[in-house]
Write an enzyme that holds these catalytic residues in place. Structure first.
Site, PDB file in Angstrom:
ATOM      1  N   ASP A 163      29.389   4.253 -67.668  1.00  0.00           N
ATOM      2  CA  ASP A 163      28.611   5.422 -68.067  1.00  0.00           C
ATOM      3  C   ASP A 163      27.142   5.029 -68.136  1.00  0.00           C
ATOM      4  O   ASP A 163      26.801   3.839 -68.191  1.00  0.00           O
ATOM      5  CB  ASP A 163      29.055   5.921 -69.445  1.00  0.00           C
ATOM      6  CG  ASP A 163      30.488   6.418 -69.455  1.00  0.00           C
ATOM      7  OD1 ASP A 163      31.031   6.706 -68.371  1.00  0.00           O
ATOM      8  OD2 ASP A 163      31.068   6.506 -70.558  1.00  0.00           O
TER       9      ASP A 163
ATOM     10  N   ASP B 290      24.096   5.271 -70.614  1.00  0.00           N
ATOM     11  CA  ASP B 290      23.771   5.546 -72.013  1.00  0.00           C
ATOM     12  C   ASP B 290      22.260   5.617 -72.174  1.00  0.00           C
ATOM     13  O   ASP B 290      21.547   4.662 -71.832  1.00  0.00           O
ATOM     14  CB  ASP B 290      24.349   4.463 -72.920  1.00  0.00           C
ATOM     15  CG  ASP B 290      25.867   4.420 -72.869  1.00  0.00           C
ATOM     16  OD1 ASP B 290      26.482   5.493 -73.032  1.00  0.00           O
ATOM     17  OD2 ASP B 290      26.428   3.335 -72.652  1.00  0.00           O
TER      18      ASP B 290
END
Length: 210
Positions: A131, A133
């Site tokens: 992901d 962030d």
């Protein structure tokens, strides 16, 4: 650069000798190679900073404290976006695509997590499924309709993007603040609390969440 380290800042200067006797061997090896630690959100004694160590896998995480006087260098998430490398990893491609839009917000922002750690150290901590962030500094209240529009923009990226809003009282997920819930989870040094408005925390009489 701010004088006091904040959550998600990367600090250099901690050595294996500063770890407790029960610290895992991978943590000692990581510090022996001169890698940084990450400032985490927790209460500490005066003169200490709560930090976390990360290894090469998701299960390698270790929480400890670092003496303020040991800090040799501090790099913030905002500094990590000054120059972006070329990469085919989705998280890096998403970061490059999003950067112009976030720059136009006129707010300080940066990158954390595995992508931020890789930018700071050069170690291959990010992978194809990572992901992205992000951190957005919001000292003044961000209207919820603006949060919704920002979340809608991030959701168009080529990988999952999670942004934290750093308020004076602590951090809240943009995804939550952009939603319709009457209360959101605020992360602060004393623990997680449910609040109605992260910028007016003292007025909301927040409750602690176990």
């Amino acid at each position: 650069m701010h004088a006091t380290p904040r959550p998600h800042d990367l600090l250099w200067g901690m050595t294996p000798e500063q770890l407790l006797a029960d610290a895992p061997e991978w943590a000692r090896q990581m510090l022996a190679t001169g890698q940084p630690v990450v400032v985490r959100r927790a209460l500490t004694a005066v003169g200490q900073i709560a930090v976390g160590l990360r290894g090469t896998s998701r299960d390698q995480r270790y929480a400890t404290v670092m003496d303020v006087g040991r800090v040799l260098r501090c790099v913030s998430p905002e500094q990590l976006i000054e120059t972006l490398p070329s990469s085919e990893l989705p998280a890096f491609k998403a970061l490059a695509a999003i950067k112009p839009f976030l720059d136009d917000l006129g707010r300080s922002w940066g990158v954390t997590g595995s992508v931020g750690y890789q930018l700071a150290t050069g170690l291959p901590t990010a992978h194809a499924d990572s992901d992205l962030d992000l951190l957005l500094l919001v000292p003044c209240e961000l209207p919820r309709h603006e949060a919704h529009e920002l979340q809608r923009l991030l959701d168009q990226a080529c990988c999952r993007v999670d942004m934290q809003l750093e308020t004076p009282a602590g951090a809240v997920a943009l995804r939550e603040w952009a939603g319709a819930a009457s209360r959101v989870l605020l992360k602060c040094p004393s623990g997680a609390r449910l609040v109605g408005n992260p910028w007016r925390d003292s007025l909301d009489q927040p409750e602690l969440v176990a």
